[in-house]
Design a protein around this motif. Structure first.
Motif, mmCIF file in Angstrom:
data_model
loop_
_atom_site.group_PDB
_atom_site.id
_atom_site.type_symbol
_atom_site.label_atom_id
_atom_site.label_comp_id
_atom_site.label_asym_id
_atom_site.label_seq_id
_atom_site.Cartn_x
_atom_site.Cartn_y
_atom_site.Cartn_z
ATOM 1 N N TYR A 179 0.893 -1.355 -0.124
ATOM 2 C CA TYR A 179 0.019 -0.074 -0.040
ATOM 3 C C TYR A 179 0.820 1.081 -0.096
ATOM 4 O O TYR A 179 0.342 2.345 0.329
ATOM 5 C CB TYR A 179 -1.046 -0.064 1.255
ATOM 6 C CG TYR A 179 -2.033 -1.244 1.132
ATOM 7 C CD1 TYR A 179 -3.118 -1.082 0.437
ATOM 8 C CD2 TYR A 179 -1.345 -2.321 1.810
ATOM 9 C CE1 TYR A 179 -3.924 -2.214 0.635
ATOM 10 C CE2 TYR A 179 -2.168 -3.470 2.011
ATOM 11 C CZ TYR A 179 -3.525 -3.276 1.313
ATOM 12 O OH TYR A 179 -4.485 -4.471 1.130
ATOM 13 N N ARG A 180 2.156 1.157 -0.485
ATOM 14 C CA ARG A 180 3.053 2.339 -0.439
ATOM 15 C C ARG A 180 2.946 3.407 -1.367
ATOM 16 O O ARG A 180 3.354 4.436 -1.494
ATOM 17 C CB ARG A 180 4.433 1.874 -0.471
ATOM 18 C CG ARG A 180 5.071 1.218 -1.763
ATOM 19 C CD ARG A 180 6.259 0.664 -1.573
ATOM 20 N NE ARG A 180 6.714 0.030 -3.023
ATOM 21 C CZ ARG A 180 6.547 -1.286 -3.078
ATOM 22 N NH1 ARG A 180 5.787 -2.017 -2.451
ATOM 23 N NH2 ARG A 180 7.193 -1.695 -4.267
ATOM 24 N N SER A 193 -9.585 13.003 8.805
ATOM 25 C CA SER A 193 -10.855 12.404 9.418
ATOM 26 C C SER A 193 -10.464 11.026 10.154
ATOM 27 O O SER A 193 -10.994 10.635 11.214
ATOM 28 C CB SER A 193 -11.813 12.146 8.515
ATOM 29 O OG SER A 193 -13.020 11.682 9.232
ATOM 30 N N ILE A 194 -9.680 10.301 9.305
ATOM 31 C CA ILE A 194 -9.099 8.974 9.724
ATOM 32 C C ILE A 194 -8.307 9.078 11.166
ATOM 33 O O ILE A 194 -8.080 8.247 11.956
ATOM 34 C CB ILE A 194 -8.328 8.263 8.517
ATOM 35 C CG1 ILE A 194 -9.323 7.864 7.570
ATOM 36 C CG2 ILE A 194 -7.482 7.113 9.249
ATOM 37 C CD1 ILE A 194 -8.627 7.332 6.262
ATOM 38 N N THR A 195 -7.331 10.151 10.711
ATOM 39 C CA THR A 195 -6.075 10.334 12.046
ATOM 40 C C THR A 195 -7.036 10.660 13.141
ATOM 41 O O THR A 195 -6.513 10.139 14.361
ATOM 42 C CB THR A 195 -5.230 11.344 11.352
ATOM 43 O OG1 THR A 195 -4.708 11.161 10.367
ATOM 44 C CG2 THR A 195 -4.201 11.792 12.339
ATOM 45 N N ARG A 196 -7.842 11.501 12.938
ATOM 46 C CA ARG A 196 -8.771 11.804 14.183
ATOM 47 C C ARG A 196 -9.224 10.540 14.992
ATOM 48 O O ARG A 196 -9.385 10.487 16.122
ATOM 49 C CB ARG A 196 -9.671 12.881 14.024
ATOM 50 C CG ARG A 196 -9.215 14.277 13.498
ATOM 51 C CD ARG A 196 -10.529 15.283 13.818
ATOM 52 N NE ARG A 196 -11.461 15.008 12.845
ATOM 53 C CZ ARG A 196 -11.315 15.756 11.527
ATOM 54 N NH1 ARG A 196 -10.386 16.289 11.356
ATOM 55 N NH2 ARG A 196 -12.472 15.540 10.551
ATOM 56 N N ARG A 197 -9.814 9.804 14.179
ATOM 57 C CA ARG A 197 -10.274 8.430 14.614
ATOM 58 C C ARG A 197 -9.357 7.659 15.471
ATOM 59 O O ARG A 197 -9.543 7.101 16.311
ATOM 60 C CB ARG A 197 -11.124 7.553 13.735
ATOM 61 C CG ARG A 197 -11.548 6.279 14.081
ATOM 62 C CD ARG A 197 -12.555 6.515 15.277
ATOM 63 N NE ARG A 197 -13.000 5.288 16.005
ATOM 64 C CZ ARG A 197 -12.353 5.211 17.168
ATOM 65 N NH1 ARG A 197 -11.234 5.829 17.587
ATOM 66 N NH2 ARG A 197 -12.543 3.997 17.979
ATOM 67 N N PHE A 198 -8.136 7.616 14.968
ATOM 68 C CA PHE A 198 -6.897 6.912 15.695
ATOM 69 C C PHE A 198 -6.084 7.813 16.549
ATOM 70 O O PHE A 198 -5.221 7.369 16.817
ATOM 71 C CB PHE A 198 -6.061 6.397 14.590
ATOM 72 C CG PHE A 198 -6.731 5.161 13.775
ATOM 73 C CD1 PHE A 198 -6.611 3.899 14.461
ATOM 74 C CD2 PHE A 198 -7.483 5.158 12.775
ATOM 75 C CE1 PHE A 198 -7.135 3.003 13.583
ATOM 76 C CE2 PHE A 198 -7.880 4.326 12.068
ATOM 77 C CZ PHE A 198 -7.808 3.163 12.357
ATOM 78 N N ALA A 224 -7.209 0.183 2.698
ATOM 79 C CA ALA A 224 -6.003 0.663 1.876
ATOM 80 C C ALA A 224 -5.469 2.098 2.282
ATOM 81 O O ALA A 224 -4.149 2.347 2.425
ATOM 82 C CB ALA A 224 -6.624 0.846 0.380
ATOM 83 N N ASN A 225 -6.345 3.267 2.670
ATOM 84 C CA ASN A 225 -6.029 4.114 3.004
ATOM 85 C C ASN A 225 -5.360 4.238 4.432
ATOM 86 O O ASN A 225 -4.007 4.836 4.611
ATOM 87 C CB ASN A 225 -7.195 5.231 3.476
ATOM 88 C CG ASN A 225 -8.029 5.659 1.844
ATOM 89 O OD1 ASN A 225 -8.995 6.017 2.056
ATOM 90 N ND2 ASN A 225 -7.212 5.393 0.839
ATOM 91 N N VAL A 226 -5.808 3.352 5.469
ATOM 92 C CA VAL A 226 -5.325 3.428 6.607
ATOM 93 C C VAL A 226 -3.691 2.643 6.801
ATOM 94 O O VAL A 226 -2.859 3.066 7.195
ATOM 95 C CB VAL A 226 -6.200 2.457 7.681
ATOM 96 C CG1 VAL A 226 -5.411 2.200 9.005
ATOM 97 C CG2 VAL A 226 -7.205 3.476 8.141
#
Length: 251
Positions: A179-180, A193-198, A224-226
């Motif tokens: 996934y690089r 948004s993803i970073t805030r969830r984690f 895939a994004n994570v």
């Protein structure tokens, strides 16, 4: 026009070690001195041909480096593992394969030359030369490594003998490396948004489900994004243990 790759290396007939490198398409034959440290070896192409023959045991190939944004040659699966580690390392900003040949002085015993496996440029501007060896190979070539380390000390480079990754780290990096590529990078708003969830450690499976609902993206896209964000170190996980859906991930 492709940069030249030598089929054989010249012999050093002087009493001082020399460095042979092909940078920006030009082969340079330099006397060993601290001035060699200013040569941009991150732009070097392999100094010699990669030879193949029927029954050869090593596996050769090309690794697409997310650091270099292009392919890097390797001559064994152990070298490929090094490239995985270097590509993931936060302090490495450029990688070159077989960037130079060290030509030992004419009075040196044994082999007349040595081609290290990789050169990397660090974020602080320093250089590092790498030899990739199996543990047995590291013992066998200990004298050669000592000579190479001495050369690096004189130039002002770091020197590393890479003997492999732990099985857990190797497995994790191989998975994450899938996934690089930038095609798995989420848009900035989605990444935030993803970073805030984690923001707090949470099991990967739980975080993926909640991030998918928050962003309105499919679970496949979110996964895939994570994993791309973990590869890019925007998210963290303990890679000394097998990465799974129960692994904790955090920003």
């Amino acid at each position: 026009m492709p940069a030249p790759r030598l089929r054989s290396l010249p012999r050093n007939v002087t009493d001082v070690a020399r460095v042979l490198a092909c940078v920006d398409g030009t082969v340079q034959n330099l006397q060993l001195s601290p001035d060699v440290g200013s040569v941009p070896l991150e732009r070097a192409t392999p100094i010699r041909e990669f030879f193949s023959w029927p029954g050869k045991r090593n596996y050769e190939g090309l690794y697409w480096s997310s650091t270099n944004r292009r392919h890097v040659d390797f001559e064994s699966l152990l070298e490929r593992d090094y490239l995985l580690a270097a590509d993931y390392a936060p302090d490495i900003v450029a990688i070159a394969a077989q960037p130079l040949a060290l030509l030992w002085p004419r009075a040196a015993r044994g082999n007349r030359d040595h081609v290290p496996d990789f050169f990397v440029r660090l974020g602080n501007g320093d250089g590092r030369l790498i030899d990739v060896r199996s543990p047995k190979g590291a013992e066998k070539y200990a004298e050669q490594s000592a000579l190479t380390r001495k050369i690096c000390d004189e130039i002002g480079w770091e020197y590393e003998v890479f003997t492999g990754l732990s099985p857990e780290l190797a497995q994790n990096l191989r998975w994450l490396a899938g996934y690089r590529h930038d095609r798995y990078a989420p848009p900035t708003e989605i990444a935030e948004s993803i970073t805030r969830r984690f923001a707090e450690p949470v099991a990967l499976e739980v975080g993926l489900g909640e991030a998918s609902r928050r962003t309105g993206r499919s679970l496949e896209h979110t996964t895939a994004n994570v994993l791309h964000l973990i590869w890019r170190r925007h998210l963290s996980a303990d890679l000394s243990r097998p990465l799974s859906m129960s692994s904790e991930v955090w920003a």
